[in-house]
Enzyme design. Structure first.
Site, PDB file in Angstrom:
ATOM      1  N   LEU A  83     -40.400 -18.743  -6.697  1.00 31.11           N
ATOM      2  CA  LEU A  83     -41.248 -17.750  -5.928  1.00 31.11           C
ATOM      3  C   LEU A  83     -41.991 -18.319  -4.806  1.00 31.11           C
ATOM      4  O   LEU A  83     -42.333 -19.471  -4.619  1.00 31.11           O
ATOM      5  CB  LEU A  83     -42.512 -17.300  -7.256  1.00 31.11           C
ATOM      6  N   ASP A  84     -42.406 -17.454  -4.003  1.00 34.06           N
ATOM      7  CA  ASP A  84     -42.810 -17.862  -2.843  1.00 34.06           C
ATOM      8  C   ASP A  84     -44.447 -18.379  -3.159  1.00 34.06           C
ATOM      9  O   ASP A  84     -44.962 -18.158  -3.949  1.00 34.06           O
ATOM     10  CB  ASP A  84     -43.176 -16.721  -1.660  1.00 34.06           C
ATOM     11  N   ARG A  85     -44.887 -19.518  -2.248  1.00 29.53           N
ATOM     12  CA  ARG A  85     -46.257 -19.901  -2.616  1.00 29.53           C
ATOM     13  C   ARG A  85     -47.211 -19.179  -3.023  1.00 29.53           C
ATOM     14  O   ARG A  85     -47.951 -19.346  -3.733  1.00 29.53           O
ATOM     15  CB  ARG A  85     -46.670 -21.222  -1.604  1.00 29.53           C
ATOM     16  N   ARG A 121     -40.737  -8.084  -0.027  1.00 29.92           N
ATOM     17  CA  ARG A 121     -41.631  -8.006   1.026  1.00 29.92           C
ATOM     18  C   ARG A 121     -40.932  -7.326   2.174  1.00 29.92           C
ATOM     19  O   ARG A 121     -41.572  -6.244   2.888  1.00 29.92           O
ATOM     20  CB  ARG A 121     -42.051  -9.474   1.454  1.00 29.92           C
TER      21      ARG A 121
END
Length: 298
Positions: free
Chosen positions: A138-140, A239
């Site tokens: 997962l993205d930060r 996104r």
């Protein structure tokens, strides 16, 4: 059926007496006032005892007169506290966690704060002879559910069979603006440019085909709360697809429009369902939609 609540020093258990033959999971679902996912997690997490012995077999056959004790505590979290990582489930082969905003899935560059390092430290302190193996990321600034393998063999099974093993994965996002559609599907090709920005194309651009299904949960004239179900798992897929719809994820500095009501990327991985890579049993985990997301609509 007689139910007795007992609070003892070994943990908080609810006690039951079996009145008719039934497989353990089926019996628990019919007698314990908890959600299906929580009951399954408690059973898988060795939080159920039958006649004093821990049992985790879903199909263990109960007989009349047997005593069943169900833990009301999250057993796998005892002794572990971290502001960025919450353990949801753990067994000898894998661990499922809920990641907070602001922590990487694994080490990158000079950054030291990452989930893998937190888990490796936990394994060391709890005297488990294993390390966390990254299966997906997962993205930060995305929060939510992740699974890590505890050994290379389990990691390889998950990595090479990910799309067959994972049968449901959903995110919830706060989007900028009022969504026109209640549900639908976005499909196109995604590819990174030289600046590592992912862009989409309606025709094959040499990238990877990406499919995202969306379902509206709530909306105002300013914001929309939307659930996304991934059919493919591409980098930055949600996104980019949200931006393609003209309603980017709030707080997205890379693909957004500057709309940042909560001072965070408003994307959360709330549901993760997969067949266990070793036992084959269905594993279903969910987390609540972040409270901040909901408050926007009150």
């Amino acid at each position: 059926m007689k139910k007795i609540i007992a609070n003892n020093r070994e943990g908080d258990y609810s006690h039951y007496t079996v009145d008719e033959p039934a497989p353990l999971l089926e019996w628990l679902l019919g007698h314990v006032a908890q959600s299906r996912s929580k009951i399954k997690a408690t059973l898988q997490g060795r939080g159920v005892k039958v006649d004093g012995k821990t049992v985790s077999q879903f199909d263990f056959l109960l007989q009349p007169g047997m005593k069943v004790a169900v833990s009301n505590t999250k057993r796998n979290q005892r002794g572990f506290k971290n502001r960025y990582v919450k353990i949801v489930y753990e067994d000898r082969w894998l661990i499922v966690v809920e990641k907070a905003v602001g922590i990487l899935s694994m080490a990158a560059g000079h950054a030291t704060l990452n989930v893998k390092a937190v888990l490796d430290d936990y394994f060391k302190k709890s005297r488990q002879h294993c390390t966390a193996h990254v299966v997906h990321r997962l993205d930060r600034d995305t929060s939510g559910l992740m699974v890590y393998a505890k050994d290379m063999e389990t990691e390889q099974i998950l990595e090479h069979n990910w799309h067959d093993i994972v049968y449901d994965r959903r995110y919830v996002a706060l989007l900028s603006g009022e969504m026109e559609q209640d549900e639908g599907t976005i499909a196109n090709w995604l590819k990174d440019n030289k600046a590592y920005v992912t862009y989409s194309s309606p025709t094959d651009n040499g990238g990877k085909y990406a499919v995202t299904h969306f379902h509206l949960l709530d909306r105002t004239t300013d914001y929309s709360l939307v659930e996304f179900k991934l059919e493919t798992g591409r980098k930055n897929q949600i996104r980019v697809h949200a931006a393609d719809m003209g309603h980017p994820v709030c707080g997205d500095v890379k693909y957004g429009n500057g709309d940042d009501p909560l001072h965070r990327l408003c994307l959360h991985a709330w549901l993760l369902c997969f067949n266990h890579p070793v036992t084959g049993r269905p594993m279903e985990f969910e987390t609540p939609i972040p409270v901040q997301f909901r408050k926007i609509f009150k």
